[in-house]
Design an enzyme around this catalytic site. Structure first.
Site, mmCIF file in Angstrom:
data_model
loop_
_atom_site.group_PDB
_atom_site.id
_atom_site.type_symbol
_atom_site.label_atom_id
_atom_site.label_comp_id
_atom_site.label_asym_id
_atom_site.label_seq_id
_atom_site.Cartn_x
_atom_site.Cartn_y
_atom_site.Cartn_z
ATOM 1 N N HIS A 306 24.130 43.170 -21.643
ATOM 2 C CA HIS A 306 22.842 42.375 -21.466
ATOM 3 C C HIS A 306 23.988 41.219 -22.219
ATOM 4 C CE1 HIS A 306 20.393 39.879 -23.074
ATOM 5 N NE2 HIS A 306 18.955 40.191 -22.613
ATOM 6 N N ASP A 363 15.476 45.585 -18.839
ATOM 7 C CA ASP A 363 14.945 45.010 -17.007
ATOM 8 C C ASP A 363 14.668 46.476 -16.531
ATOM 9 O OD1 ASP A 363 14.609 42.572 -17.378
ATOM 10 O OD2 ASP A 363 16.549 41.968 -17.692
#
Length: 427
Positions: A306, A363
């Site tokens: 991320h 995600d």
């Protein structure tokens, strides 16, 4: 005297005030830099630029911390729900029982769409991207509620916020059903937010969809975990559009457009695309991981790592547990889900990914859960938008109390002054 930093530009010395946030974050206030020195700062992508001071969401990417209005995401995900958390984000405090009931009643009251607005869906061609439909219809809402275009007090803001939060879910489900050529299902007055969305998506006149409680809880959790995430691309867009005193409807519609991009809201779609590629090419997970490590052209490990979280994504830790519960409850025989579980295991144990701190992010798990729930890929980003709506609303309202329009500067790199040549004299 407030703390300052000294910036030396040639022979000129400039004092820059140091601004400190409530979590000891520090920033250099450069708002007067250009007027005093003629210089600006260059920070492409705004990775080191604080565009606003905000009291809504705090992130510490190095420590894996995410808090809404001071409440840890772990605490909220365990004890709260999406609607209560939405209230917290928008109004700054957890609601009393009476306030929560009043807010929930407002959402139920405003969840229907005007019949005239429903015809709007028929104007889109088949297979229109749901995000395009969502943005367009959200913008069109302003035509039906002109009294809410200018927010004059908290009561009007509450009315506008409730209408958008209630209707975004209905618009999203309508766009899906219109794409399939199915009839439009009306919202159910006695179903709560997440369950009602599943009802709108999947019920038929002869068979009302009755999801398992675990599935409703999982969807509610996905909404909650996506409810806000500080000054990301779409949220910054909402605030920038709102800084022109654009109305709330158009500002959140702009947020939908920004979220649509594959580098932002489409990340969980990329996860499922990756899993489908592994299956279609009949790759073993280990061989695919080897290709990623060897940096084979076009091969990327999606859903890991991320930009903000340099250690782990706290939302991923939470949603992983929910993912395991959903898959166990449904007992789904899906080769993509099997690949996902194997890929997770391999990546978490491989030193290559451990050293680079490439842990599964939110995600990765949300894509797996949404697939298990029967949500098509085209609707993944729409789900993200529904969850992010209270954050956008809160950010817009906070920014609306400022008095300055956003106007970034640039460093020009084009041609210097040129003289116009008539077309017959051009080489």
């Amino acid at each position: 005297m407030a703390d300052t930093a000294r910036l030396q530009i040639g022979d000129q010395s400039v004092e820059l005030p140091i601004v400190e946030g409530s979590e000891d974050e520090k920033a250099l206030d450069i708002s007067a830099l250009r007027s005093e020195t003629g210089h600006i700062t260059l920070d492409q992508g705004y990775g080191n630029t604080g565009s606003w001071q905000s009291g809504i969401t705090f992130i510490d990417g190095d420590k894996g911390i995410l808090r809404y209005r001071g409440y840890g995401i772990e605490d909220l995900s365990e004890h709260s729900n999406f609607i209560e958390t939405s209230y917290l984000l928008i109004w700054g405090e957890l609601p009393t029982a009476a306030q929560l009931e009043e807010f929930s009643d407002l959402l139920t009251k405003h969840q229907m769409l005007r019949e005239g607005l429903k015809h709007h869906f028929n104007l889109f061609p088949p297979n229109s991207p749901p995000m395009a439909v969502l943005s367009s219809v959200l913008n069109a809402l302003s035509c039906y509620y002109p009294e809410l275009l200018e927010i004059e007090d908290d009561e009007m803001f509450t009315e506008a916020a409730a209408r958008i939060m209630a209707k975004v879910r209905t618009i999203a489900a309508y766009s899906y059903r219109q794409q399939l050529g199915h009839h439009i299902e009306y919202p159910h007055p006695n179903k709560k937010y997440a369950e009602n969305f599943l009802h709108l998506m999947f019920s038929q006149p002869y068979n009302e969809f009755q999801p398992e409680p675990e599935l409703v809880k999982a969807l509610d959790l996905i909404f909650l975990l996506h409810a806000d995430h500080e000054q990301n691309c779409s949220t910054s867009t909402v605030r920038m559009v709102g800084s022109s005193e654009a109305n709330l409807f158009s500002s959140v519609a702009a947020g939908v457009c920004a979220l649509w991009g594959p580098l932002h809201g489409g990340a969980n779609i990329a996860v499922v695309d990756m899993l489908e590629k592994i299956r279609e090419e009949n790759l073993s997970v280990s061989s695919f991981v080897d290709q990623v490590k060897n940096k084979k052209a076009g091969i990327r490990l999606m859903g890991f790592g991320h930009r903000v979280y340099k250690n782990f994504d706290p939302r991923a830790t939470i949603i992983k547990k929910s993912c395991e519960e959903v898959l166990a409850k449904l007992d789904i025989d899906d080769p993509l889900l099997d690949i996902a579980k194997e890929l997770e295991t391999v990546a978490l144990e491989d030193e290559y990914f451990i050293q680079r701190k490439l842990y599964p992010n939110v995600d990765f798990y949300s894509g797996v859960i949404l697939r298990a729930l029967g949500i098509p890929k085209a609707m993944f980003t729409v789900i993200f938008a529904i969850g992010r709506m209270p954050g956008w609303i809160a950010q817009w309202y906070e920014e609306s109390k400022a008095t300055k329009i956003s106007r970034p500067r640039q460093i020009y790199t084009g041609p210097v002054l040129r003289t116009y040549q008539p077309v017959e004299e051009r080489p």
